[in-house]
Design an enzyme around this catalytic site. Structure first.
Site, mmCIF file in Angstrom:
data_model
loop_
_atom_site.group_PDB
_atom_site.id
_atom_site.type_symbol
_atom_site.label_atom_id
_atom_site.label_comp_id
_atom_site.label_asym_id
_atom_site.label_seq_id
_atom_site.Cartn_x
_atom_site.Cartn_y
_atom_site.Cartn_z
ATOM 1 N N GLY A 54 -20.182 36.827 -8.186
ATOM 2 C CA GLY A 54 -20.834 36.711 -6.896
ATOM 3 C C GLY A 54 -22.326 36.489 -7.072
ATOM 4 O O GLY A 54 -22.905 36.772 -8.131
ATOM 5 N N CYS A 55 -22.970 35.972 -6.034
ATOM 6 C CA CYS A 55 -24.392 35.645 -6.138
ATOM 7 C C CYS A 55 -25.262 36.895 -6.276
ATOM 8 O O CYS A 55 -26.129 36.961 -7.157
ATOM 9 C CB CYS A 55 -24.821 34.789 -4.963
ATOM 10 S SG CYS A 55 -24.363 35.428 -3.326
ATOM 11 N N TYR A 56 -25.050 37.881 -5.419
ATOM 12 C CA TYR A 56 -25.828 39.120 -5.550
ATOM 13 C C TYR A 56 -25.588 39.803 -6.900
ATOM 14 O O TYR A 56 -26.545 40.221 -7.566
ATOM 15 C CB TYR A 56 -25.485 40.093 -4.426
ATOM 16 C CG TYR A 56 -26.185 39.858 -3.111
ATOM 17 C CD1 TYR A 56 -27.574 39.802 -3.023
ATOM 18 C CD2 TYR A 56 -25.448 39.739 -1.926
ATOM 19 C CE1 TYR A 56 -28.214 39.620 -1.809
ATOM 20 C CE2 TYR A 56 -26.076 39.548 -0.704
ATOM 21 C CZ TYR A 56 -27.450 39.491 -0.648
ATOM 22 O OH TYR A 56 -28.076 39.310 0.561
ATOM 23 N N ALA A 101 -27.697 38.146 -9.694
ATOM 24 C CA ALA A 101 -29.120 38.477 -9.697
ATOM 25 C C ALA A 101 -29.363 39.926 -10.106
ATOM 26 O O ALA A 101 -30.228 40.219 -10.941
ATOM 27 C CB ALA A 101 -29.714 38.211 -8.321
#
Length: 347
Positions: free
Chosen positions: A149-151, A154
């Site tokens: 996932g993107c979160y 990061a």
């Protein structure tokens, strides 16, 4: 040349996958499929993809996707498993959805409303692991890979080096992250209208209920070698792309500021896409937009004894489609950076 199909090509993630594949020197784009947009021209939903504009979006079926070397799934959560079951075991499948990211069935059933489908190789190559090594070794040569996932991308890249090196404590992790509106997908939603978003920021998924929470904890636990509980608060920022994640944790007893800086430096010294900035420089989403690159900074708040680690990514690139191509490269034996070394766009 690898023949690659993209399922869910009409959404933001699918369109971004196609943008990256067009730049890939070893790829020929095969079938492009969609759900509700099946039958439409690709150019009607992605007018920026000029060379593919006259392609007709086919229905997403195993029959349409079969016969390709690689299939990239950019489908809504809960839809990938049924499609994957209908494809040959020798086909490399790279899934941009959440379906195969979580190793814990309990985590899946707590945060998602579809049956648990199992887990695939986890596609965050740069993730530092407890005891040394990187997650990329589990991706190389695999025929089934789950894109993070993107979160979680990061947050994990921001904090994992300190956990893997033992210079931060694993029991008090707090994360606040801001995302652009494309992270919510292309479906129309009232709270994502321009008049609602422009000039405003707002939190959502507050109180540990966001679906990316267990994935963040899974990754940080893999880095620490022990379970990690993270308090995660996402926020919506008035921008189309980008994530800025700020993660904090307590400094481990005996760890100095120099030890902490060295842990991050050593972790990312050889990574082509993750860049530890010079002291005093801070990540900004504008610096990575349109690229597969990640900028990271770490410092210590000595007054309270906490590490602050910040990372910036493009949520549609390194947070989704760029990561998918990176995983594709590793899975088929190409150099990891193939087709991905382009810079961001500025201003």
């Amino acid at each position: 040349m690898l023949r690659v199909a993209v399922a869910g090509a009409s959404g933001y993630a699918g369109g971004e996958v196609l943008r990256w594949l067009l730049q890939h020197p070893e790829v020929e784009i095969g079938s492009v499929t969609a759900g509700g947009n099946a039958g439409a021209l690709l150019g009607s939903v992605h007018p920026h993809l000029f060379s593919l504009g006259d392609r007709v979006l086919a229905e997403t079926t195993p029959e349409t996707l079969s016969g390709h070397d690689v299939v990239v799934l950019a489908l809504p959560h809960g839809h990938s498993a049924a499609v994957a079951e209908g494809l040959d075991e020798e086909t490399v499948i790279v899934d941009c959805g959440a379906d195969f990211r979580l190793r814990s069935e309990t985590d899946w059933t707590t945060f998602y409303d579809t049956p648990y489908a199992g887990s695939w190789a986890y596609g965050l190559p740069e993730l530092a692991l407890a005891g040394g090594g990187r997650a990329r070794t589990d991706i190389e040569g695999r025929h089934r890979v789950a894109v993070p996932g993107c979160y979680p991308t990061a947050v994990s890249l921001a904090l994992a080096p300190g956990l893997a090196a033992g210079v931060v404590e694993p029991d008090d992790v707090v994360v606040v992250a801001a995302s652009g509106t494309s992270g919510a997908g292309k479906s129309l939603k009232p709270h994502l209208l321009g008049s609602e978003v422009i000039g405003s920021m707002s939190p959502y998924g507050v109180g540990g209920v966001h679906r990316h929470t267990p994935e963040i904890e899974q990754n940080l636990g893999a880095a620490a070698g022990v379970p990690v509980a993270a308090s995660f608060t996402p926020t919506l920022a008035p921008m189309a792309r980008g994530i800025l994640a700020t993660a904090t944790a307590r400094v481990a007893p005996g760890a100095s500021t120099a030890d902490i800086r060295e842990a991050w430096r050593a972790s990312y010294a050889e990574e082509p896409f993750v860049h530890l900035l010079e002291p005093g420089a801070w990540p900004a989403t504008a610096h990575v937009v349109g690229s597969n690159h990640v900028t990271v900074q770490v410092t210590v708040d000595e007054r309270v004894g906490r590490v602050i680690a910040v990372a910036a990514i493009d949520n549609l690139a390194k947070g989704t489609a760029g990561a998918a191509v990176q995983c594709l490269n590793l899975a088929v034996g190409l150099p990891e950076t193939t087709g991905l070394l382009g810079s961001g766009v500025a201003p």
